[in-house]
Scaffold this motif. Structure first.
Motif, PDB file in Angstrom:
ATOM      1  N   PRO A 105      -0.532  -1.350  -6.936  1.00  0.00           N
ATOM      2  CA  PRO A 105      -1.946  -1.889  -8.153  1.00  0.00           C
ATOM      3  C   PRO A 105      -2.098  -0.982  -8.230  1.00  0.00           C
ATOM      4  CG  PRO A 105      -2.022  -3.275  -6.407  1.00  0.00           C
ATOM      5  CD  PRO A 105      -0.643  -1.992  -5.792  1.00  0.00           C
ATOM      6  N   GLN A 106      -2.403  -0.371  -9.598  1.00  0.00           N
ATOM      7  CA  GLN A 106      -2.966   0.519 -10.733  1.00  0.00           C
ATOM      8  C   GLN A 106      -4.411   0.165 -10.740  1.00  0.00           C
ATOM      9  OE1 GLN A 106      -1.413   3.462 -11.059  1.00  0.00           O
ATOM     10  NE2 GLN A 106       0.483   2.494  -9.879  1.00  0.00           N
ATOM     11  N   VAL A 138       4.448  -7.520  -3.739  1.00  0.00           N
ATOM     12  CA  VAL A 138       2.795  -6.959  -3.426  1.00  0.00           C
ATOM     13  C   VAL A 138       2.278  -7.753  -2.993  1.00  0.00           C
ATOM     14  CG1 VAL A 138       1.660  -5.498  -4.793  1.00  0.00           C
ATOM     15  CG2 VAL A 138       4.058  -5.686  -4.530  1.00  0.00           C
ATOM     16  N   GLU A 139       1.649  -9.114  -3.415  1.00  0.00           N
ATOM     17  CA  GLU A 139       0.417  -9.986  -2.931  1.00  0.00           C
ATOM     18  C   GLU A 139       0.526  -9.701  -0.752  1.00  0.00           C
ATOM     19  OE1 GLU A 139       0.164 -13.265  -6.493  1.00  0.00           O
ATOM     20  OE2 GLU A 139       1.175 -13.591  -5.168  1.00  0.00           O
ATOM     21  N   ALA A 140       1.591  -9.823  -0.300  1.00  0.00           N
ATOM     22  CA  ALA A 140       1.591 -10.645   1.068  1.00  0.00           C
ATOM     23  C   ALA A 140       1.526  -9.265   1.695  1.00  0.00           C
ATOM     24  CB  ALA A 140       3.661 -10.446   1.273  1.00  0.00           C
ATOM     25  N   GLN A 141       1.440  -7.582   0.959  1.00  0.00           N
ATOM     26  CA  GLN A 141       1.299  -6.590   1.585  1.00  0.00           C
ATOM     27  C   GLN A 141      -0.377  -6.497   1.196  1.00  0.00           C
ATOM     28  OE1 GLN A 141       3.051  -4.684   3.965  1.00  0.00           O
ATOM     29  NE2 GLN A 141       5.011  -4.832   3.363  1.00  0.00           N
ATOM     30  N   VAL A 142      -0.193  -6.752   0.202  1.00  0.00           N
ATOM     31  CA  VAL A 142      -1.814  -6.395  -0.122  1.00  0.00           C
ATOM     32  C   VAL A 142      -3.250  -7.435   0.416  1.00  0.00           C
ATOM     33  CG1 VAL A 142      -4.001  -6.432  -2.129  1.00  0.00           C
ATOM     34  CG2 VAL A 142      -1.667  -5.724  -2.790  1.00  0.00           C
ATOM     35  N   SER A 143      -2.142  -8.517   0.390  1.00  0.00           N
ATOM     36  CA  SER A 143      -3.331  -8.892   1.682  1.00  0.00           C
ATOM     37  C   SER A 143      -3.652  -9.270   2.861  1.00  0.00           C
ATOM     38  CB  SER A 143      -2.656 -10.088   1.117  1.00  0.00           C
ATOM     39  OG  SER A 143      -3.579 -11.519   2.221  1.00  0.00           O
ATOM     40  N   ASN A 144      -2.260  -8.505   3.316  1.00  0.00           N
ATOM     41  CA  ASN A 144      -2.545  -7.885   4.892  1.00  0.00           C
ATOM     42  C   ASN A 144      -3.590  -6.981   5.360  1.00  0.00           C
ATOM     43  OD1 ASN A 144      -0.939 -10.102   5.236  1.00  0.00           O
ATOM     44  ND2 ASN A 144       0.912  -8.747   6.571  1.00  0.00           N
ATOM     45  N   VAL A 145      -2.896  -5.911   4.307  1.00  0.00           N
ATOM     46  CA  VAL A 145      -3.934  -4.837   4.383  1.00  0.00           C
ATOM     47  C   VAL A 145      -5.568  -5.143   4.200  1.00  0.00           C
ATOM     48  CG1 VAL A 145      -4.655  -2.359   3.245  1.00  0.00           C
ATOM     49  CG2 VAL A 145      -2.266  -2.953   3.552  1.00  0.00           C
ATOM     50  N   ALA A 146      -5.631  -6.063   3.590  1.00  0.00           N
ATOM     51  CA  ALA A 146      -6.812  -6.109   2.985  1.00  0.00           C
ATOM     52  C   ALA A 146      -7.942  -7.295   3.547  1.00  0.00           C
ATOM     53  CB  ALA A 146      -6.656  -6.714   1.660  1.00  0.00           C
ATOM     54  N   GLN A 147      -6.848  -7.869   5.245  1.00  0.00           N
ATOM     55  CA  GLN A 147      -7.594  -8.193   5.998  1.00  0.00           C
ATOM     56  C   GLN A 147      -6.989  -9.668   5.916  1.00  0.00           C
ATOM     57  OE1 GLN A 147      -8.270  -7.395   9.590  1.00  0.00           O
ATOM     58  NE2 GLN A 147      -7.370  -5.531   8.231  1.00  0.00           N
ATOM     59  N   TYR A 148      -5.843 -10.351   5.068  1.00  0.00           N
ATOM     60  CA  TYR A 148      -5.691 -11.484   5.141  1.00  0.00           C
ATOM     61  C   TYR A 148      -6.092 -12.159   3.735  1.00  0.00           C
ATOM     62  CZ  TYR A 148      -3.422 -11.295   9.261  1.00  0.00           C
ATOM     63  OH  TYR A 148      -2.561 -10.548  10.277  1.00  0.00           O
ATOM     64  N   LYS A 149      -7.363 -11.441   3.074  1.00  0.00           N
ATOM     65  CA  LYS A 149      -7.973 -12.217   2.079  1.00  0.00           C
ATOM     66  C   LYS A 149      -7.327 -12.654   0.654  1.00  0.00           C
ATOM     67  CE  LYS A 149     -12.152  -9.164   2.902  1.00  0.00           C
ATOM     68  NZ  LYS A 149     -13.270 -10.383   3.440  1.00  0.00           N
ATOM     69  N   ASP A 150      -7.561 -13.953   0.282  1.00  0.00           N
ATOM     70  CA  ASP A 150      -6.899 -14.261  -0.699  1.00  0.00           C
ATOM     71  C   ASP A 150      -6.669 -13.020  -1.598  1.00  0.00           C
ATOM     72  OD1 ASP A 150      -6.730 -17.181  -0.463  1.00  0.00           O
ATOM     73  OD2 ASP A 150      -8.438 -17.262  -0.310  1.00  0.00           O
ATOM     74  N   THR A 151      -5.473 -12.480  -2.616  1.00  0.00           N
ATOM     75  CA  THR A 151      -5.037 -11.720  -3.745  1.00  0.00           C
ATOM     76  C   THR A 151      -4.128 -12.293  -4.689  1.00  0.00           C
ATOM     77  OG1 THR A 151      -4.830 -10.060  -1.301  1.00  0.00           O
ATOM     78  CG2 THR A 151      -3.560  -9.940  -3.364  1.00  0.00           C
ATOM     79  N   ILE A 152      -4.000 -11.636  -5.341  1.00  0.00           N
ATOM     80  CA  ILE A 152      -3.153 -12.245  -6.356  1.00  0.00           C
ATOM     81  C   ILE A 152      -3.183 -11.196  -7.166  1.00  0.00           C
ATOM     82  CG2 ILE A 152      -3.373 -13.880  -8.572  1.00  0.00           C
ATOM     83  CD1 ILE A 152      -5.614 -15.192  -7.654  1.00  0.00           C
ATOM     84  N   VAL A 153      -1.743 -10.890  -7.604  1.00  0.00           N
ATOM     85  CA  VAL A 153      -1.053  -9.739  -8.640  1.00  0.00           C
ATOM     86  C   VAL A 153      -0.482 -10.076  -9.772  1.00  0.00           C
ATOM     87  CG1 VAL A 153       0.251  -7.998  -8.260  1.00  0.00           C
ATOM     88  CG2 VAL A 153      -0.787  -8.558  -5.512  1.00  0.00           C
ATOM     89  N   TYR A 154      -0.624  -9.024 -10.784  1.00  0.00           N
ATOM     90  CA  TYR A 154       0.090  -9.102 -11.979  1.00  0.00           C
ATOM     91  C   TYR A 154       0.202  -7.981 -12.726  1.00  0.00           C
ATOM     92  CZ  TYR A 154      -5.120  -9.678 -12.277  1.00  0.00           C
ATOM     93  OH  TYR A 154      -6.421  -9.218 -12.364  1.00  0.00           O
ATOM     94  N   GLY A 155       0.928  -8.106 -13.723  1.00  0.00           N
ATOM     95  CA  GLY A 155       1.273  -7.396 -14.371  1.00  0.00           C
ATOM     96  C   GLY A 155       0.328  -7.194 -15.981  1.00  0.00           C
ATOM     97  N   VAL A 156      -0.402  -5.510 -15.866  1.00  0.00           N
ATOM     98  CA  VAL A 156      -1.421  -5.809 -17.097  1.00  0.00           C
ATOM     99  C   VAL A 156      -0.578  -4.733 -18.176  1.00  0.00           C
ATOM    100  CG1 VAL A 156      -3.282  -6.425 -16.241  1.00  0.00           C
ATOM    101  CG2 VAL A 156      -3.260  -4.612 -15.823  1.00  0.00           C
ATOM    102  N   ALA A 157      -0.644  -4.742 -19.644  1.00  0.00           N
ATOM    103  CA  ALA A 157      -0.286  -3.933 -20.490  1.00  0.00           C
ATOM    104  C   ALA A 157      -1.106  -3.476 -20.422  1.00  0.00           C
ATOM    105  CB  ALA A 157       0.565  -4.115 -21.549  1.00  0.00           C
TER     106      ALA A 157
END
Length: 622
Positions: A559-560, A501-520
């Protein structure tokens, strides 16, 4: 002749009955890859065996190269050009000085210094005494720095003048004696430190002191720390034989040449730059160009300036380089190969096409691990392979495991189960004591070491190193990285890989640094995805972002929550830290950054305190 033909025909028929047509097809299409790797592995083992038989250390091999080519450049940078003679002379000064100060084989000395030729010469000189050098991450401060010095039981610390303030914070909390190394002789030395620079340059021509108990082939050489993305750094043990195996392994597998000139902007306190690249100079007499700090815009300009033929990357470096504006250096270089780990499959082809890179040598492995692999045939996205022809030669496997804990899932017989092609599992390497390719030396902390070993894996009494990483393989044996255990999360009944998901989000956001994680989320099963995007100037158009993301990411993995970071925490090996972000969650009452939530219509709207309350009481659902 007819009898021989009949024998081969019978052998072929037996293989066909036993293994089937499909296996024969896979064997045929992967034979070149596998036999190329096998030949490299044989050369590696013969080299290591010869060094072991002669009981050679890293210092011994380097001195041989220094005698053969004293005037050849060993390490170069923007401001320094050191020959093999200079590197050897300086290392001997270090050995003489610390021998005189009472340090002996088995002692541990920490090293906190920026990238420069002296860095290598210092630990190399200490190694000639049998002293173990703890390579301290230069980004560390406060409690983490103190922990790194103390966990390795350093009796001394050599630090550069750039780190005086960092050392001052912990100076009273560490037992190590302080040695300050100044690049500029006019810099003042701390009152509680010894002036190492003046001592070194007060010596005349020096040779290795008489009566020194030189290290053995299997002695500890250095401690290299894990990056600390999931907690405090751990000091991994690197012996002389282990250093040789890593540096020579990549040399033979990727078909490096002694005449190659290497470029590494990576920190020399980690395995990638300090062993894989610097090792080419120490073991094979090559020239290595270093840089004090990585620069995306200066990467290929440096390659042109230093006439490099091999260049190294790690982590997010390739993505940073790809975002730079086109320059005259993009295709003027002589780089025939880049090697490293962490080149995202989504930008692989874009990177190699723009910069005209003929080959990528992507590798995978942990500093302390024995399950290190390499992509030797330029297969896009692969991090290595398991041979389908002779898998027993290099015993590595993917086993079924809990994706959250990494705990192996065992069968009714109590043993681990191998994953089928396409099935995700934890990557492991069989441990064989005394074999440098299969040994697990662990950490300075024995309790931390024990956690990385699985017992009774495929038979009673065997052991394996557990990587903690989730991988998958295809039918041909190519391996692909999915995520770290614990970094996956389950949402809407599906397992979500944060790295994908980080890879896809980063690409869509023009290669910006991205961190993906789960939250309860209260009253909700599983964990919702949250993406933290480094965008201090708020350039991301959320309407376009949501639309583009919907085309490449399935609904359950989107991402929610989106958090726009104004500051970024990154490790020395260009990995993004997510521990603190996970802990903070999505509470707008305590987080200053802007947070957005995904509505039922698929739009992202600002998360206010009121909406946050409604989510927590179940009035807003996902």
């Amino acid at each position: 002749m007819s009898g021989l033909t009949a024998m081969f025909a019978a052998l072929f028929a037996l293989m066909l009955l036993t293994l089937g047509w499909r296996w024969l097809f896979i064997a045929a299409v992967t034979a070149k890859r596998d036999f190329t790797a096998l030949w490299a592995y044989i050369k590696l083992l013969l080299l290591i065996k010869r060094y072991e038989r002669k009981n050679l250390s890293i210092g011994d091999i380097f001195e041989q190269n220094a005698r053969k080519q004293p005037n050849k450049l060993a390490i170069i940078s923007d401001s320094q050009r050191w020959t093999f003679r200079q590197l050897n002379d300086f290392s001997n000064r270090i050995a003489a000085t610390f021998h005189k100060h009472g340090y002996r084989r088995g002692d541990v000395i920490g090293l906190l210094l920026e990238n420069r030729p002296e860095y290598v010469a210092i630990w190399l000189g200490l190694s000639k005494l049998g002293v173990i050098t703890a390579l301290i991450n230069t980004n560390l401060k406060g409690p983490t720095l103190r922990h790194s010095i103390n966990v390795a039981k350093c009796s001394a610390l050599i630090y550069g003048e750039d780190f005086c303030d960092s050392v001052a914070q912990v100076g009273n909390e560490i037992p190590a004696k302080l040695y300050q190394f100044n690049n500029d002789l006019s810099e003042p030395v701390r009152p509680d430190a010894t002036d190492l620079t003046t001592i070194l340059y007060s010596l005349g021509d020096v040779e290795l002191p008489v009566g020194v108990h030189r290290p053995h082939h299997h002695d500890k050489l250095m401690y290299i720390y894990t990056s600390g993305t999931t907690g405090l750094p751990k000091a991994a043990v690197i012996s002389h034989s282990r250093y040789m195996f890593i540096a020579a392994g990549i040399h033979y597998t990727l078909n490096f040449k002694n005449k190659d000139i290497y470029y590494t902007p990576l920190p020399l306190y980690h395995t990638a730059g300090g062993v894989m690249s610097i090792g080419q100079a120490l073991l094979f007499g090559s020239t290595v160009a270093i840089r004090k700090k990585f620069s995306a815009s200066g990467y290929f300009a440096d390659c042109v300036r230093f006439k490099c033929t091999i260049a190294q990357y790690i982590g997010e470096m390739a993505r940073y380089i790809l975002t730079t504006s086109p320059t005259q250096y993009d295709r003027r270089h002589k780089v025939r190969m880049i090697f490293g780990n962490g080149l995202r499959p989504l930008i692989w082809r874009s990177f190699t096409k723009r910069f005209n890179i003929p080959k990528v040598g992507e590798f995978y492995g942990a500093t302390e691990g024995n399950a290190n692999i390499m992509n030797n045939d330029n297969t896009v996205g692969a991090i290595g392979f398991i041979s389908r022809i002779f898998p027993q030669i290099y015993p590595i496997s993917i086993i079924r495991a809990d994706p959250n804990t990494g705990e192996p899932i065992r069968g009714v017989d109590g043993l681990c189960q191998r994953c089928a092609p396409g099935e995700a599992g934890v990557f492991i390497g069989k441990i064989i004591k005394g074999n440098p390719s299969r040994e697990f030396l662990g950490y300075a902390d024995e309790k931390a070491s024990a956690k990385k070993v699985a017992h009774n894996v495929f038979k009673k009494g065997d052991m394996a190193f557990i990587s903690g990483d989730l991988l998958t393989s295809d039918e041909r044996g190519y391996l692909y990285f999915l995520d770290r255990t614990g970094d996956t999360y389950r949402w809407k009944g599906e397992n979500v890989s944060t790295s994908e998901v980080e890879a896809q989000v980063s690409n869509v956001a023009q290669y910006k640094d991205t961190i993906v994680y789960g939250v309860a989320i209260p009253h909700t099963e599983g964990r919702a995805g949250m993406a933290a995007i480094y965008d201090p100037e708020r350039q991301v158009d959320l309407e376009r972002f949501a639309y583009e993301l919907s085309k490449v990411v399935p609904p359950y993995a989107r991402p929610q929550f989106i958090r726009f970071l104004t500051k970024l925490d990154i490790t020395g090996t260009y990995k993004l830290r997510k521990v603190d972000l996970q802990r903070e969650g999505y509470n707008p009452n305590v987080i200053k950054d802007e947070i957005y939530y995904r509505t039922a219509k698929g739009r992202y709207e600002l998360l206010t305190s009121e909406i946050y309350h409604k989510i927590n009481v179940g009035q807003v659902r996902f």
